[in-house]
Design an enzyme around this catalytic site. Structure first.
Site, short mmCIF file in Angstrom:
data_model
loop_
_atom_site.label_atom_id
_atom_site.label_comp_id
_atom_site.label_asym_id
_atom_site.label_seq_id
_atom_site.Cartn_x
_atom_site.Cartn_y
_atom_site.Cartn_z
N ASN A 12 0.78 -7.45 9.31
CA ASN A 12 0.00 -7.30 10.54
C ASN A 12 -0.82 -8.57 10.72
O ASN A 12 -1.81 -8.77 10.03
CB ASN A 12 -0.92 -6.06 10.39
CG ASN A 12 -1.88 -5.92 11.56
OD1 ASN A 12 -1.73 -6.58 12.58
ND2 ASN A 12 -2.87 -5.05 11.39
N LYS A 14 -2.59 -9.43 13.16
CA LYS A 14 -3.79 -9.22 13.99
C LYS A 14 -3.89 -10.34 15.04
O LYS A 14 -2.87 -10.81 15.52
CB LYS A 14 -5.04 -9.15 13.10
CG LYS A 14 -4.86 -8.16 11.96
CD LYS A 14 -6.13 -7.81 11.26
CE LYS A 14 -5.82 -6.90 10.08
NZ LYS A 14 -7.01 -6.37 9.44
N HIS A 100 -4.26 1.69 14.23
CA HIS A 100 -4.92 0.91 13.17
C HIS A 100 -6.42 1.18 13.24
O HIS A 100 -6.97 1.40 14.32
CB HIS A 100 -4.63 -0.58 13.37
CG HIS A 100 -5.08 -1.42 12.23
ND1 HIS A 100 -6.37 -1.84 12.08
CD2 HIS A 100 -4.40 -1.91 11.16
CE1 HIS A 100 -6.48 -2.55 10.98
NE2 HIS A 100 -5.30 -2.61 10.40
N GLU A 102 -8.87 -0.67 13.21
CA GLU A 102 -9.60 -1.54 14.15
C GLU A 102 -9.45 -1.05 15.58
O GLU A 102 -10.37 -1.15 16.39
CB GLU A 102 -9.11 -2.99 13.99
CG GLU A 102 -9.58 -3.59 12.67
CD GLU A 102 -8.67 -4.65 12.10
OE1 GLU A 102 -7.79 -5.17 12.80
OE2 GLU A 102 -8.83 -4.96 10.89
N GLU A 172 -4.36 3.64 4.99
CA GLU A 172 -5.21 2.47 4.83
C GLU A 172 -6.67 2.91 4.71
O GLU A 172 -7.33 3.13 5.74
CB GLU A 172 -5.08 1.54 6.03
CG GLU A 172 -3.68 1.03 6.26
CD GLU A 172 -3.70 -0.29 7.04
OE1 GLU A 172 -3.21 -1.27 6.48
OE2 GLU A 172 -4.23 -0.32 8.15
N GLY A 178 -9.38 -5.74 4.43
CA GLY A 178 -10.02 -7.04 4.58
C GLY A 178 -11.24 -7.24 3.70
O GLY A 178 -12.01 -8.18 3.89
N SER A 218 -6.04 -4.73 1.41
CA SER A 218 -6.14 -5.82 0.44
C SER A 218 -4.95 -5.86 -0.53
O SER A 218 -5.13 -6.11 -1.73
CB SER A 218 -7.47 -5.73 -0.32
OG SER A 218 -8.55 -5.85 0.59
N GLY A 240 -4.42 -9.75 5.82
CA GLY A 240 -4.73 -11.14 5.49
C GLY A 240 -3.63 -11.88 4.74
O GLY A 240 -3.31 -13.03 5.07
C1 PEP Z 1 -4.68 -4.18 7.68
O1 PEP Z 1 -5.46 -4.62 8.50
O2 PEP Z 1 -3.77 -3.40 8.02
C2 PEP Z 1 -4.87 -4.58 6.28
C3 PEP Z 1 -4.36 -3.84 5.35
O3 PEP Z 1 -5.59 -5.74 6.07
P1 PEP Z 1 -5.81 -6.48 4.65
O4 PEP Z 1 -4.47 -6.54 3.97
O5 PEP Z 1 -6.33 -7.83 5.03
O6 PEP Z 1 -6.79 -5.65 3.89
#
Ligand code: PEP
Length: 256
Positions: A12, A14, A100, A102, A172, A178, A218, A240
């Site tokens: 992703n 973003k 998601h 966000e 998640e 993040g 993460s 990320g």
């Molecule tokens: C995400 O935003 O779906 C995510 C898992 O981000 P990160 O891997 O950066 O924690």
């Protein structure tokens, strides 16, 4: 990797990467992943809408598929700024991330909206990746199953068994996105197993055995192997670490 379900690892991006940067990232991934076979793992990249066209042009090998990060619940019409599933399909989009955290937090997406989007995605032959997850205070309050269960009941409402079998769930934990904090293997497995039990209740055993449940939060090359080897973890949704060729390709390689 001895699991019935094929792993699905999705990046992703973003709101990162221009069209040319996105195309370069995918070309780098092909070089790094040249040794892996398409049969081993499903790999998806989810660029911003503005990069879909350029990225689709360099996705010459079905080893990597195209995904979007969001879509409208509507098929067309007076919805300024929105993008419909049919428009995404035209660029070869096969997957779409829905709900998601966000989008739930900043754009006030509800489970009802997410379920309408999931139904619209299936109608356009796009497979939804439906995201769920609890806040830190909810985990600490022992509410994880209650929160995730409510999100799933609402977000998956109205899907047929056939559609559900072609839907992916991304668990998640919001506190792990993040932040560099990853759920422990036990926390991830316990919640994934809970999700699969709920799928038996909401759909049936056959569907529950087919649905892929990704972990997200993460995920990095260093923790991918342990997470992906858990019995109910069927892939990863990576934020990320998907923005960099080496990190994302190492997550894929370490998961096989
Ligand atoms: C995400 O935003 O779906 C995510 C898992 O981000 P990160 O891997 O950066 O924690």
């Amino acid at each position: 990797m001895n699991k019935d379900r094929k792993l699905l690892i999705a990046g992703n991006w973003k709101m990162n990467k221009t069209a040319s940067e996105g195309a370069a990232l995918v070309q780098g991934l092909y070089l790094e992943l040249a040794g892996t076979k398409q049969l081993e793992i499903d790999i998806v990249v989810c660029p911003p809408f503005t990069a879909l066209s350029e990225v689709s042009k360099v996705l010459v090998d079905p080893k990597i598929r195209l995904g979007a990060q969001n879509m409208s619940e509507h098929n067309y019409g007076a919805y300024t700024g929105e993008i419909a599933a049919g428009m995404l399909r035209e660029f070869g989009v096969r997957y779409v991330i829905l709900g998601h955290s966000e989008r739930r937090q900043y754009f006030h997406e509800t489970d009802e909206i997410i379920s309408r989007k999931a139904i619209a995605a299936h109608a356009a032959a796009i497979k939804p990746i439906v995201c769920v997850g609890e806040l830190l205070a909810e985990r600490e309050g022992g509410l994880t199953e209650q929160v995730v269960g409510k999100q799933l009941r609402g977000s998956l409402a109205g899907l047929s068994k056939e559609q559900m079998a072609e839907t992916t769930i991304a668990y998640e934990p919001v506190w792990a996105i993040g932040t560099g904090k990853t759920a422990t293997a036990q926390q991830a497995q316990d919640t994934h197993a809970f999700i699969r039990r709920l799928l038996v209740e909401l759909f049936d055993d056959t569907v529950a055995r087919r649905v892929r449940i990704q972990y997200g939060g993460s995920v990095k090359p260093a923790n991918a192997k342990e997470l992906m080897s858990l019995p109910d973890v069927d892939g990863a949704l990576v934020g990320g670490a998907s923005l960099e060729v080496r990190n994302f390709s190492d997550i894929v390689k370490n998961s096989i």
